[in-house]
Design a protein around this motif. Sequence first.
Motif, PDB file in Angstrom:
ATOM      1  N   ALA A 106      -1.846 -63.159  28.560  1.00  0.00           N
ATOM      2  CA  ALA A 106      -1.780 -61.624  28.679  1.00  0.00           C
ATOM      3  C   ALA A 106      -3.158 -60.905  28.876  1.00  0.00           C
ATOM      4  CB  ALA A 106      -1.115 -60.840  27.866  1.00  0.00           C
ATOM      5  N   GLU A 107      -4.130 -61.394  28.033  1.00  0.00           N
ATOM      6  CA  GLU A 107      -5.614 -60.887  28.242  1.00  0.00           C
ATOM      7  C   GLU A 107      -6.004 -61.308  29.573  1.00  0.00           C
ATOM      8  OE1 GLU A 107      -7.648 -59.438  25.966  1.00  0.00           O
ATOM      9  OE2 GLU A 107      -5.812 -59.163  24.672  1.00  0.00           O
ATOM     10  N   LYS A 108      -5.767 -62.528  30.258  1.00  0.00           N
ATOM     11  CA  LYS A 108      -6.536 -62.877  31.522  1.00  0.00           C
ATOM     12  C   LYS A 108      -5.788 -61.965  32.700  1.00  0.00           C
ATOM     13  CE  LYS A 108      -7.100 -67.578  30.447  1.00  0.00           C
ATOM     14  NZ  LYS A 108      -6.630 -68.889  30.702  1.00  0.00           N
ATOM     15  N   ILE A 109      -4.439 -61.486  32.577  1.00  0.00           N
ATOM     16  CA  ILE A 109      -3.538 -60.679  33.552  1.00  0.00           C
ATOM     17  C   ILE A 109      -4.261 -59.347  33.163  1.00  0.00           C
ATOM     18  CG2 ILE A 109      -1.389 -59.607  33.865  1.00  0.00           C
ATOM     19  CD1 ILE A 109      -0.204 -62.164  33.056  1.00  0.00           C
ATOM     20  N   VAL A 110      -4.609 -58.714  32.117  1.00  0.00           N
ATOM     21  CA  VAL A 110      -5.211 -57.340  32.208  1.00  0.00           C
ATOM     22  C   VAL A 110      -6.527 -57.355  32.636  1.00  0.00           C
ATOM     23  CG1 VAL A 110      -3.489 -56.519  30.535  1.00  0.00           C
ATOM     24  CG2 VAL A 110      -5.772 -57.371  29.738  1.00  0.00           C
ATOM     25  N   GLU A 111      -7.307 -58.415  32.956  1.00  0.00           N
ATOM     26  CA  GLU A 111      -8.548 -58.589  33.395  1.00  0.00           C
ATOM     27  C   GLU A 111      -8.641 -58.314  34.797  1.00  0.00           C
ATOM     28  OE1 GLU A 111     -10.589 -62.128  32.157  1.00  0.00           O
ATOM     29  OE2 GLU A 111     -10.333 -61.551  29.923  1.00  0.00           O
ATOM     30  N   ALA A 112      -7.574 -58.620  35.388  1.00  0.00           N
ATOM     31  CA  ALA A 112      -7.186 -58.318  36.977  1.00  0.00           C
ATOM     32  C   ALA A 112      -7.785 -56.940  37.273  1.00  0.00           C
ATOM     33  CB  ALA A 112      -6.233 -58.737  37.405  1.00  0.00           C
ATOM     34  N   SER A 113      -8.371 -56.562  38.370  1.00  0.00           N
ATOM     35  CA  SER A 113      -8.479 -55.267  38.659  1.00  0.00           C
ATOM     36  C   SER A 113      -7.258 -54.502  38.728  1.00  0.00           C
ATOM     37  CB  SER A 113      -9.392 -55.323  39.926  1.00  0.00           C
ATOM     38  OG  SER A 113      -9.897 -53.883  40.366  1.00  0.00           O
ATOM     39  N   ARG A 114      -7.389 -53.305  38.256  1.00  0.00           N
ATOM     40  CA  ARG A 114      -6.290 -52.217  38.674  1.00  0.00           C
ATOM     41  C   ARG A 114      -6.593 -51.677  39.566  1.00  0.00           C
ATOM     42  NH1 ARG A 114      -5.614 -50.951  32.133  1.00  0.00           N
ATOM     43  NH2 ARG A 114      -4.378 -52.902  31.615  1.00  0.00           N
ATOM     44  N   ASN A 115      -7.553 -51.774  40.346  1.00  0.00           N
ATOM     45  CA  ASN A 115      -7.832 -51.046  41.844  1.00  0.00           C
ATOM     46  C   ASN A 115      -6.980 -51.933  42.972  1.00  0.00           C
ATOM     47  OD1 ASN A 115      -9.454 -49.170  40.618  1.00  0.00           O
ATOM     48  ND2 ASN A 115     -11.220 -50.294  40.840  1.00  0.00           N
ATOM     49  N   ASP A 116      -6.695 -53.082  42.506  1.00  0.00           N
ATOM     50  CA  ASP A 116      -6.030 -53.922  43.339  1.00  0.00           C
ATOM     51  C   ASP A 116      -4.473 -53.843  43.290  1.00  0.00           C
ATOM     52  OD1 ASP A 116      -4.710 -56.064  44.933  1.00  0.00           O
ATOM     53  OD2 ASP A 116      -6.092 -57.548  44.237  1.00  0.00           O
ATOM     54  N   PRO A 117      -3.800 -53.383  44.547  1.00  0.00           N
ATOM     55  CA  PRO A 117      -2.581 -52.977  44.267  1.00  0.00           C
ATOM     56  C   PRO A 117      -1.599 -54.166  43.884  1.00  0.00           C
ATOM     57  CG  PRO A 117      -3.328 -51.922  46.475  1.00  0.00           C
ATOM     58  CD  PRO A 117      -4.196 -52.820  45.611  1.00  0.00           C
ATOM     59  N   GLU A 118      -1.862 -55.264  44.295  1.00  0.00           N
ATOM     60  CA  GLU A 118      -1.185 -56.592  43.977  1.00  0.00           C
ATOM     61  C   GLU A 118      -1.257 -57.008  42.571  1.00  0.00           C
ATOM     62  OE1 GLU A 118      -1.465 -59.806  46.663  1.00  0.00           O
ATOM     63  OE2 GLU A 118      -1.509 -58.546  48.423  1.00  0.00           O
ATOM     64  N   ALA A 119      -2.616 -56.848  42.137  1.00  0.00           N
ATOM     65  CA  ALA A 119      -2.643 -57.066  40.603  1.00  0.00           C
ATOM     66  C   ALA A 119      -1.955 -56.142  39.830  1.00  0.00           C
ATOM     67  CB  ALA A 119      -4.086 -56.920  40.237  1.00  0.00           C
TER      68      ALA A 119
ATOM     69  N   ALA B  69       0.760 -54.371  40.644  1.00  0.00           N
ATOM     70  CA  ALA B  69       2.120 -54.747  40.656  1.00  0.00           C
ATOM     71  C   ALA B  69       2.306 -55.877  39.908  1.00  0.00           C
ATOM     72  CB  ALA B  69       2.529 -54.924  42.391  1.00  0.00           C
ATOM     73  N   PHE B  70       1.770 -57.100  39.978  1.00  0.00           N
ATOM     74  CA  PHE B  70       2.077 -58.221  38.949  1.00  0.00           C
ATOM     75  C   PHE B  70       2.074 -57.764  37.417  1.00  0.00           C
ATOM     76  CE2 PHE B  70       1.043 -62.039  36.623  1.00  0.00           C
ATOM     77  CZ  PHE B  70       1.985 -62.811  37.177  1.00  0.00           C
ATOM     78  N   GLN B  71       0.763 -57.083  37.136  1.00  0.00           N
ATOM     79  CA  GLN B  71       0.699 -56.508  35.897  1.00  0.00           C
ATOM     80  C   GLN B  71       2.220 -55.910  35.305  1.00  0.00           C
ATOM     81  OE1 GLN B  71      -2.825 -54.489  35.983  1.00  0.00           O
ATOM     82  NE2 GLN B  71      -4.193 -56.070  35.691  1.00  0.00           N
ATOM     83  N   ARG B  72       2.538 -55.119  36.020  1.00  0.00           N
ATOM     84  CA  ARG B  72       3.519 -54.013  35.831  1.00  0.00           C
ATOM     85  C   ARG B  72       4.854 -54.926  35.727  1.00  0.00           C
ATOM     86  NH1 ARG B  72       1.804 -49.580  40.039  1.00  0.00           N
ATOM     87  NH2 ARG B  72       0.423 -48.379  38.645  1.00  0.00           N
ATOM     88  N   TYR B  73       5.120 -55.925  36.537  1.00  0.00           N
ATOM     89  CA  TYR B  73       6.156 -56.593  36.507  1.00  0.00           C
ATOM     90  C   TYR B  73       6.182 -57.705  35.668  1.00  0.00           C
ATOM     91  CZ  TYR B  73      10.377 -58.923  38.780  1.00  0.00           C
ATOM     92  OH  TYR B  73      11.552 -59.615  38.843  1.00  0.00           O
ATOM     93  N   PHE B  74       5.105 -58.325  35.225  1.00  0.00           N
ATOM     94  CA  PHE B  74       5.102 -59.289  34.076  1.00  0.00           C
ATOM     95  C   PHE B  74       5.343 -58.616  32.863  1.00  0.00           C
ATOM     96  CE2 PHE B  74       3.007 -61.756  31.123  1.00  0.00           C
ATOM     97  CZ  PHE B  74       3.302 -63.290  31.384  1.00  0.00           C
ATOM     98  N   PHE B  75       4.789 -57.598  32.571  1.00  0.00           N
ATOM     99  CA  PHE B  75       4.929 -57.049  31.350  1.00  0.00           C
ATOM    100  C   PHE B  75       6.311 -56.334  31.131  1.00  0.00           C
ATOM    101  CE2 PHE B  75       0.218 -57.374  31.261  1.00  0.00           C
ATOM    102  CZ  PHE B  75       0.064 -58.238  30.375  1.00  0.00           C
ATOM    103  N   ALA B  76       6.766 -55.638  32.110  1.00  0.00           N
ATOM    104  CA  ALA B  76       7.835 -55.083  31.931  1.00  0.00           C
ATOM    105  C   ALA B  76       9.223 -55.991  31.830  1.00  0.00           C
ATOM    106  CB  ALA B  76       8.138 -54.230  33.268  1.00  0.00           C
ATOM    107  N   SER B  77       8.964 -57.048  32.382  1.00  0.00           N
ATOM    108  CA  SER B  77       9.904 -58.225  32.238  1.00  0.00           C
ATOM    109  C   SER B  77      10.011 -59.128  31.174  1.00  0.00           C
ATOM    110  CB  SER B  77      10.028 -58.976  33.775  1.00  0.00           C
ATOM    111  OG  SER B  77       8.797 -59.941  33.554  1.00  0.00           O
ATOM    112  N   THR B  78       8.999 -58.814  30.084  1.00  0.00           N
ATOM    113  CA  THR B  78       8.987 -59.776  29.009  1.00  0.00           C
ATOM    114  C   THR B  78       9.605 -59.247  27.679  1.00  0.00           C
ATOM    115  OG1 THR B  78       6.704 -60.253  29.825  1.00  0.00           O
ATOM    116  CG2 THR B  78       7.161 -60.608  27.070  1.00  0.00           C
TER     117      THR B  78
END
Length: 146
Positions: A55-68, A70-79
């Motif tokens: 999770a720490e690695k995932i949240v380090e991804a730039s939130r300015n990147d729409p794909e990042a 989307a991945f963050q939202r999907y990953f955490f919402a589906s946990t």
Amino acid sequence: MSVRFVGTYTPKMDDKGRLTLPAKFRDALAGGVMVTKGQDHSLSVYRAEEFDVIAEKIVEASRNDPEARAFQRYFFASTDEQRPDGQGRISLSADHRAYAGLTKECVVFGSFDHLEIWDAATWHEYQNQHEENFSAANSAALSAVL
């Protein structure tokens, strides 16, 4: 101490969506697990500690990147956080069961740092499609290992 998850197991899911995790891993998973949607329409089960590292690695991804994002939202919402009961069972949500196409017959196998849960028929089909790739093992991604 690091826990290694290896091997293949074939538990049955009950009518309430409960699945018994392999007995040999129960002590390592007793502190709680995080169940999330995995790749190839499977479910991934992480020990809470390992999930936090990922999770720490995932949240380090730039939130300015729409794909990042989307991945963050999907990953955490589906946990879903779960604590195995006294019999080593976890309850899989209806959403998780639908995503992975789970029926009563399941396969749970170790992927070293986590477990994967598949519908048995889907797993066998996946194995049949990819067995030759494993046998040949000529991927550039594996060159450092093989």
